[in-house]
Design a protein around this motif. Structure first.
Motif, PDB file in Angstrom:
ATOM      1  N   ALA A  90      -8.174 -12.155 -14.327  1.00 23.61           N
ATOM      2  CA  ALA A  90      -7.550 -10.878 -14.648  1.00 23.61           C
ATOM      3  C   ALA A  90      -6.034 -10.933 -14.464  1.00 23.61           C
ATOM      4  O   ALA A  90      -5.285 -10.462 -15.321  1.00 23.61           O
ATOM      5  CB  ALA A  90      -8.151  -9.767 -13.787  1.00 23.61           C
ATOM      6  N   ARG A  91      -5.558 -11.507 -13.369  1.00 25.71           N
ATOM      7  CA  ARG A  91      -4.123 -11.501 -13.062  1.00 25.71           C
ATOM      8  C   ARG A  91      -3.347 -12.649 -13.685  1.00 25.71           C
ATOM      9  O   ARG A  91      -2.133 -12.575 -13.804  1.00 25.71           O
ATOM     10  CB  ARG A  91      -3.909 -11.529 -11.550  1.00 25.71           C
ATOM     11  N   ASN A  92      -4.028 -13.739 -14.023  1.00 26.59           N
ATOM     12  CA  ASN A  92      -3.326 -14.893 -14.571  1.00 26.59           C
ATOM     13  C   ASN A  92      -4.168 -15.555 -15.656  1.00 26.59           C
ATOM     14  O   ASN A  92      -4.804 -16.576 -15.415  1.00 26.59           O
ATOM     15  CB  ASN A  92      -2.988 -15.892 -13.454  1.00 26.59           C
ATOM     16  N   PRO A  93      -4.150 -14.985 -16.863  1.00 25.05           N
ATOM     17  CA  PRO A  93      -4.952 -15.543 -17.958  1.00 25.05           C
ATOM     18  C   PRO A  93      -4.647 -17.008 -18.268  1.00 25.05           C
ATOM     19  O   PRO A  93      -5.495 -17.714 -18.805  1.00 25.05           O
ATOM     20  CB  PRO A  93      -4.607 -14.648 -19.148  1.00 25.05           C
ATOM     21  N   ASP A  94      -3.445 -17.477 -17.912  1.00 19.15           N
ATOM     22  CA  ASP A  94      -3.085 -18.882 -18.160  1.00 19.15           C
ATOM     23  C   ASP A  94      -3.956 -19.852 -17.372  1.00 19.15           C
ATOM     24  O   ASP A  94      -4.080 -21.018 -17.733  1.00 19.15           O
ATOM     25  CB  ASP A  94      -1.618 -19.135 -17.830  1.00 19.15           C
ATOM     26  N   LEU A  95      -4.564 -19.395 -16.278  1.00 18.03           N
ATOM     27  CA  LEU A  95      -5.440 -20.252 -15.477  1.00 18.03           C
ATOM     28  C   LEU A  95      -6.878 -20.293 -16.017  1.00 18.03           C
ATOM     29  O   LEU A  95      -7.683 -21.074 -15.531  1.00 18.03           O
ATOM     30  CB  LEU A  95      -5.469 -19.767 -14.027  1.00 18.03           C
ATOM     31  N   SER A  96      -7.180 -19.445 -16.989  1.00 22.06           N
ATOM     32  CA  SER A  96      -8.532 -19.377 -17.523  1.00 22.06           C
ATOM     33  C   SER A  96      -8.947 -20.736 -18.071  1.00 22.06           C
ATOM     34  O   SER A  96      -8.181 -21.412 -18.743  1.00 22.06           O
ATOM     35  CB  SER A  96      -8.612 -18.318 -18.618  1.00 22.06           C
ATOM     36  N   ALA A  97     -10.187 -21.128 -17.732  1.00 27.58           N
ATOM     37  CA  ALA A  97     -10.663 -22.444 -18.144  1.00 27.58           C
ATOM     38  C   ALA A  97     -12.167 -22.534 -17.956  1.00 27.58           C
ATOM     39  O   ALA A  97     -12.774 -21.722 -17.260  1.00 27.58           O
ATOM     40  CB  ALA A  97      -9.982 -23.531 -17.316  1.00 27.58           C
ATOM     41  N   CYS A  98     -12.748 -23.540 -18.584  1.00 29.01           N
ATOM     42  CA  CYS A  98     -14.168 -23.831 -18.438  1.00 29.01           C
ATOM     43  C   CYS A  98     -14.322 -25.118 -17.632  1.00 29.01           C
ATOM     44  O   CYS A  98     -13.543 -26.058 -17.802  1.00 29.01           O
ATOM     45  CB  CYS A  98     -14.823 -23.992 -19.802  1.00 29.01           C
ATOM     46  N   ARG A  99     -15.331 -25.135 -16.757  1.00 23.80           N
ATOM     47  CA  ARG A  99     -15.566 -26.267 -15.876  1.00 23.80           C
ATOM     48  C   ARG A  99     -16.961 -26.838 -16.077  1.00 23.80           C
ATOM     49  O   ARG A  99     -17.920 -26.090 -16.255  1.00 23.80           O
ATOM     50  CB  ARG A  99     -15.459 -25.837 -14.401  1.00 23.80           C
ATOM     51  N   GLN A 100     -17.073 -28.144 -16.020  1.00 18.29           N
ATOM     52  CA  GLN A 100     -18.383 -28.785 -16.027  1.00 18.29           C
ATOM     53  C   GLN A 100     -19.029 -28.511 -14.678  1.00 18.29           C
ATOM     54  O   GLN A 100     -18.357 -28.526 -13.647  1.00 18.29           O
ATOM     55  CB  GLN A 100     -18.253 -30.290 -16.243  1.00 18.29           C
TER      56      GLN A 100
END
Length: 129
Positions: A90-100
């Motif tokens: 929510a606060r930092n969309p740049d950190l959004s990611a998918c993880r195995q």
């Protein structure tokens, strides 16, 4: 990236309690179905340690939201996409990611491109509050 262990080093540190997890890593990620990942995380908290030693505790609500601590307070939405656990912050969309995700019973490890990001276990309910 500085501070992150390789998968092999990270798994070696995980100890005897994760011997089954090491066996799972040798299998293709496709063996963990999206339904199995959804069932493992929905309504559960992921409690563990990041590769740099920092504590992590993230509650995955069944409505697709998450809240917890991982280097500070975090919140947003989570989803399963194919064989990955994806976070949208929510606060930092740049950190959004998918993880195995590697699962062995209630033990789990999150990886990015074969690098161990965190390891821990899944606990029922919100134990992060």
């Amino acid at each position: 990236m500085v501070g992150r262990r390789t998968l092999a080093t990270g798994l070696a540190v995980m100890g005897a309690g994760l011997a089954g997890l090491a066996a799972c890593v040798s299998q293709p990620a496709a063996t963990v179905t999206p339904a199995a990942l959804e069932a493992a995380f929905a309504g559960h908290s992921y409690v563990g340690t990041q590769a740099d030693g920092a504590a992590v505790c993230i509650h995955h609500a069944v409505d697709g939201t998450f809240v917890g601590r991982a280097g500070g307070l975090v919140s947003g939405t989570w989803a399963i996409r194919e064989d990955r656990l994806c976070y949208s912050y929510a606060r930092n969309p740049d950190l959004s990611a998918c993880r195995q995700v590697v699962l062995a019973g209630n033990r789990a490890a999150l990886l990015e491109d074969g690098t161990l990001l965190s390891q821990g276990h899944l606990a029922e309910g919100n134990v992060c509050a």
